[in-house]
Design a protein around this motif. Structure first.
Motif, short mmCIF file in Angstrom:
data_model
loop_
_atom_site.label_atom_id
_atom_site.label_comp_id
_atom_site.label_asym_id
_atom_site.label_seq_id
_atom_site.Cartn_x
_atom_site.Cartn_y
_atom_site.Cartn_z
N ALA A 1 0.63 -1.31 0.09
CA ALA A 1 0.05 -0.05 0.03
C ALA A 1 0.79 1.21 -0.12
N VAL A 2 1.98 1.28 0.76
CA VAL A 2 2.62 2.61 0.87
C VAL A 2 3.03 3.22 -0.47
N PRO A 3 3.63 2.53 -1.45
CA PRO A 3 4.16 3.35 -2.31
C PRO A 3 2.98 3.79 -3.48
N ILE A 4 1.59 3.18 -3.36
CA ILE A 4 0.56 3.73 -3.98
C ILE A 4 0.13 5.09 -3.30
N PHE A 5 -0.07 4.93 -1.93
CA PHE A 5 -0.47 6.16 -1.24
C PHE A 5 0.71 7.30 -1.44
N VAL A 6 2.01 6.97 -1.27
CA VAL A 6 2.94 7.99 -1.44
C VAL A 6 2.70 8.53 -2.87
N SER A 7 2.62 7.80 -3.87
CA SER A 7 2.57 8.50 -5.36
C SER A 7 1.33 9.53 -5.15
#
Length: 242
Positions: free
Chosen positions: A117-123
């Motif tokens: 989930a983290v890279p999706i949210f950070v993007s």
């Protein structure tokens, strides 16, 4: 507000260890250093993005642990509400253990998917404007989370759904659910069901992540010790003084 912030620092510091008054004052001086000057627009935007990234990393980290969903009543994913009668009927006919197994694997699937989930949210965070950041800083205690929810939910769903589907397959949740529905549909005189498990699980997993992010945002806003970088301390100390 400044007095309240000072009091909260003393309470936390003294509760954490046997500090002297001088130790507490030095801590205060260090944290508040550099916050008297006016914040630039870029600092506010960067600080808010940092806050969201910290909250997302912490929230997703909690969710991706074993029992991150299943062991947390706040975000545990239950049997789909729109077919609740399936669970109730199956328990009545002695198939409760199969229902329990499905709920466990459903939450295991969410825990597995949360790792991605983290890279999706950070993007998504990178799309935040300076105007958005100022509005969030001056907004409610969950303003950053609500902004992220409002502006990224559809993109997150599109990106997260295939990950969730793979995780459900990996944990056998899909197979268990298919078996449960098939057994239910064999019961005489029941209304047949064929719900979309993938959609339900994806939305619930995302909702759970947002709840954890909201908790982390609140910590950063209210607890100075949760501000893990100098920029976060500067931005949110300014907020407390306003």
């Amino acid at each position: 507000m400044k007095k309240l912030l000072y009091t909260s620092f003393i309470a936390v510091a003294l509760g954490a260890s046997a500090c002297t008054v001088a130790d507490v004052q030095r801590t205060m001086d260090g944290v508040l250093a550099g916050t008297n000057g006016a914040l630039t627009q870029n600092e506010v935007a960067a600080g808010l993005k940092q806050a969201l990234e910290v909250g997302i990393s912490n929230g997703a980290g909690q969710a991706s642990q074993t029992n991150g969903y299943f062991g947390n009543p706040l975000i545990k994913i239950p049997f789909p509400e729109d077919v609740q009668r399936v669970e109730n009927t199956l328990r009545q006919v002695g198939l409760g253990s199969q229902v329990d197994k499905f709920i466990l694997t459903l939450n295991r699937g969410a825990e597995d998917a949360a790792k991605s989930a983290v890279p999706i949210f950070v993007s998504a965070i990178k799309q935040m404007t300076i105007q958005d950041a100022w509005a969030i800083l001056r907004g409610e205690k969950d303003a950053a989370t609500n902004f992220l929810k409002r502006t990224t939910s559809q993109q997150l769903y599109t990106a997260f759904n295939p990950i969730m589907v793979q995780s459900l397959e990996k944990t056998n949740a899909t197979r268990y659910y298919t078996d449960i529905v098939n057994q239910y549909n064999k019961i005489p005189m029941v209304q047949k069901v064929n719900p979309d498990l993938d959609d339900y699980a994806t939305q619930k997993a995302i909702d759970g992540l947002f709840k954890l992010v909201a908790q982390e945002e609140l910590k950063i806003r209210e607890n100075p010790w949760a501000r893990t970088t100098e920029l976060l301390r500067k931005v949110f100390a300014q907020q407390n003084q306003s």
